[in-house]
Design a protein around this motif. Structure first.
Motif, mmCIF file in Angstrom:
data_model
loop_
_atom_site.group_PDB
_atom_site.id
_atom_site.type_symbol
_atom_site.label_atom_id
_atom_site.label_comp_id
_atom_site.label_asym_id
_atom_site.label_seq_id
_atom_site.Cartn_x
_atom_site.Cartn_y
_atom_site.Cartn_z
ATOM 1 N N LEU A 138 -136.391 31.838 70.735
ATOM 2 C CA LEU A 138 -137.060 30.962 71.703
ATOM 3 C C LEU A 138 -136.075 29.945 72.272
ATOM 4 O O LEU A 138 -136.034 29.718 73.493
ATOM 5 C CB LEU A 138 -138.236 30.244 71.035
ATOM 6 N N ILE A 139 -135.284 29.340 71.421
ATOM 7 C CA ILE A 139 -134.296 28.368 71.898
ATOM 8 C C ILE A 139 -133.319 29.029 72.863
ATOM 9 O O ILE A 139 -132.959 28.451 73.898
ATOM 10 C CB ILE A 139 -133.555 27.726 70.713
ATOM 11 N N ASP A 140 -132.888 30.263 72.538
ATOM 12 C CA ASP A 140 -131.987 30.984 73.439
ATOM 13 C C ASP A 140 -132.626 31.199 74.801
ATOM 14 O O ASP A 140 -131.960 31.065 75.845
ATOM 15 C CB ASP A 140 -131.609 32.331 72.832
ATOM 16 N N HIS A 141 -133.915 31.532 74.814
ATOM 17 C CA HIS A 141 -134.596 31.747 76.090
ATOM 18 C C HIS A 141 -134.693 30.453 76.891
ATOM 19 O O HIS A 141 -134.581 30.463 78.120
ATOM 20 C CB HIS A 141 -135.988 32.339 75.852
ATOM 21 N N ILE A 142 -134.893 29.338 76.205
ATOM 22 C CA ILE A 142 -134.958 28.044 76.895
ATOM 23 C C ILE A 142 -133.602 27.685 77.486
ATOM 24 O O ILE A 142 -133.496 27.326 78.667
ATOM 25 C CB ILE A 142 -135.435 26.943 75.934
ATOM 26 N N VAL A 179 -129.869 25.042 64.938
ATOM 27 C CA VAL A 179 -129.432 24.100 65.970
ATOM 28 C C VAL A 179 -127.914 24.030 66.026
ATOM 29 O O VAL A 179 -127.316 24.057 67.112
ATOM 30 C CB VAL A 179 -130.043 22.707 65.702
ATOM 31 N N GLN A 180 -127.260 23.975 64.872
ATOM 32 C CA GLN A 180 -125.808 23.897 64.855
ATOM 33 C C GLN A 180 -125.170 25.126 65.482
ATOM 34 O O GLN A 180 -124.154 25.021 66.185
ATOM 35 C CB GLN A 180 -125.297 23.710 63.426
ATOM 36 N N SER A 181 -125.771 26.278 65.264
ATOM 37 C CA SER A 181 -125.214 27.503 65.859
ATOM 38 C C SER A 181 -125.280 27.446 67.382
ATOM 39 O O SER A 181 -124.380 27.957 68.069
ATOM 40 C CB SER A 181 -125.956 28.737 65.339
ATOM 41 N N LYS A 182 -126.328 26.833 67.911
ATOM 42 C CA LYS A 182 -126.438 26.698 69.371
ATOM 43 C C LYS A 182 -125.406 25.691 69.884
ATOM 44 O O LYS A 182 -124.762 25.920 70.922
ATOM 45 C CB LYS A 182 -127.843 26.250 69.773
ATOM 46 N N VAL A 183 -125.247 24.603 69.156
ATOM 47 C CA VAL A 183 -124.246 23.600 69.537
ATOM 48 C C VAL A 183 -122.855 24.223 69.539
ATOM 49 O O VAL A 183 -122.048 23.995 70.452
ATOM 50 C CB VAL A 183 -124.299 22.396 68.577
#
Length: 368
Positions: A138-142, A179-183
Motif C-alpha cells: 500500500l505504501i508503495d502504491h501511495i 518505513v526504513q526500507s522506503k526511506v
C-alpha cells in the motif's frame, strides 16, 4: 431557480448533518491550503466521536497558523471542525484501502498523507501474518501515485482484547522496518509511533478512542507534521499564502477599492499591481484576509444574488468564510454562492458580488 424556502430547508439539513456528525460523501471543502489526506478506517472516520483525531489536529493547525486543506471522498464531524473531508472507511482492511487508493490519490493529489490502518486486519483475523506485506505494498502504491507527498505511517493504537492486542503489537513491530526500507529507497515516508501514545483506558469500546484518546492521536500527528518541513507549509503563510487572486474572465485582480482599509470598502477588479490591497491570505478558518486584520465579507451577511462583497474587521462569522473549489470558483460559505464579476465585465473598478454558482469565467479565479 431555488426558492428561499427550499434553500433554507437544504441549508438547515446540511447543518444538522454536520452537527450530528453524520458520515457521508459531500462536495469537497477547501481553503486553498496544503492538501492533507487523513487515510484509514473507522479510527480516521471518528467512530464513537465523529471527526475523531481530525478535530484536535485541525484546532492545533489553526492555532499554529497553518493553512491546511483536509481532502478525501468522505465527510463528517462536528460544526467546530473547520474541514470535514477525509478518507476514513469503517471496517476496512489494508487490502480494501489499497484497492481504491490510486483513484483517490488521482482525484485529491494530497501533499501529505496520514495513514493509520491495520486494525481491522487484526479484528477480522484476516491473514494477520501477511498484514505487514500488505501495508508495504500500500505504501508503495501511495508513493508511486504521489511521489512528492510526505507519507506518515502510524503504528495502530492499542486494543483491549489481549489476544488482539498481541497481534497488533506483532504487526506494529514490523512497521519501523517497512518505513526504513522506503526511506532507504528515497521515499518520503515517516514513522509515527501512535501505539505508545494511548492506553486501553483511552478506549471507549475497547477499539475506538474516547474524545481524550483521539486528542492524544491529534497531538502525535501534529508533532510529526511539524517535524517534517513542508508537510503542512509554514505557519502564518500557509500554501500558497498571501498573494493575488486573479479573475479568469477579466485578467484583473481582486482589489480593495481605493486601497481603503475602512470597514465597508468594496471589493472590485483592477489591474494587478502587487500592492497591499491586492494581497490576500487564506486562513485555516476559511477567511480571506487583507492588510492583516480585514476580511473579505458579504455585506450584511446577505445571501441573495447580487449581495455586495466588501472588507470588514475579521469576526469569524460565516459571511467571512470562503471556499476554494477545484473548478476555480470561490464559494461564500454563508450564502453558498460564488464570488462573481457582474455581467461578465472586464473593466477596472467593477464592484464584486455573490451570485448563484454557474462556473463561467466571471466566477473563476486563479491564485499567485
Amino acid at each position: 431557480m431555488r426558492t428561499w424556502g427550499r434553500w433554507c430547508a437544504a441549508a438547515l439539513m446540511a447543518v444538522a448533518l454536520v452537527m450530528a456528525g453524520t458520515a457521508g460523501v459531500a462536495a469537497a471543502e477547501s481553503n486553498g491550503g496544503v492538501r492533507v489526506m487523513p487515510l484509514g478506517d473507522s479510527i480516521t472516520e471518528g467512530t464513537q466521536v465523529p471527526g475523531g483525531y481530525r478535530i484536535g489536529l485541525w484546532q492545533r493547525l489553526a492555532a499554529g497558523r497553518y493553512t491546511v486543506d483536509f481532502v478525501g471522498s468522505q465527510f463528517n464531524g462536528p460544526g467546530s471542525l473547520g474541514d470535514h473531508d477525509h478518507e476514513g472507511h469503517p471496517g476496512w482492511r489494508i487490502d480494501q484501502i489499497d484497492a481504491n487508493i490510486s483513484g483517490w490519490l488521482r482525484t485529491y493529489t494530497p501533499r501529505t498523507v496520514l495513514l493509520h490502518i491495520g486494525t481491522n486486519d487484526v479484528l477480522q483475523n484476516y491473514n494477520v501474518a501477511g498484514a505487514p506485506q500488505r501495508l508495504s505494498t500500500l505504501i508503495d502504491h501511495i508513493t508511486t501515485a504521489v511521489p512528492d507527498a510526505d507519507v506518515f505511517v502510524a503504528t495502530i493504537i492499542p486494543l483491549s482484547n489481549s489476544g488482539q492486542e498481541s497481534a497488533a503489537r506483532t504487526f506494529n513491530a514490523a512497521i519501523p522496518g517497512i518505513v526504513q526500507s522506503k526511506v532507504n529507497s528515497g521515499k518520503r515516508v515517516h514513522l509515527v509511533d501512535m501505539h505508545s501514545k494511548l492506553t486501553t483506558s483511552d478506549l471507549i469500546d475497547g477499539i475506538h478512542p474516547t474524545a481524550g484518546g483521539y486528542d492524544k492521536m491529534a497531538a502525535a500527528w501534529y508533532g510529526a507534521l511539524q517535524s517534517v518541513s513542508g508537510s503542512i507549509g509554514q505557519p502564518g503563510s500557509g500554501n500558497p499564502g498571501a498573494g493575488a487572486i486573479k479573475g479568469v474572465g477579466s485578467g484583473r485582480c481582486l482589489d480593495v477599492s481605493g486601497a481603503s482599509q475602512a470597514n465597508g470598502a468594496q471589493a472590485q477588479i483592477w489591474d494587478c499591481n502587487g500592492q497591499a490591497n491586492q494581497q490576500w491570505t487564506a486562513t485555516a478558518s476559511g477567511e480571506l484576509r487583507v492588510y492583516g486584520g480585514k476580511c473579505l465579507d458579504v455585506y450584511g451577511a446577505g445571501t441573495a444574488d447580487g449581495a455586495n462583497v466588501i472588507i470588514w474587521d475579521c469576526n469569524g462569522q460565516t459571511n467571512q468564510q470562503w471556499r476554494f473549489n477545484s473548478d476555480g470558483t470561490i464559494t461564500a460559505v454563508g450564502a453558498n454562492k460564488c464570488l462573481d464579476v457582474p455581467n461578465y465585465s472586464t473593466a477596472n473598478g467593477v464592484k464584486l458580488q455573490i451570485w448563484s454558482c454557474g462556473g463561467a469565467a466571471n466566477q473563476r479565479w486563479t491564485r499567485s
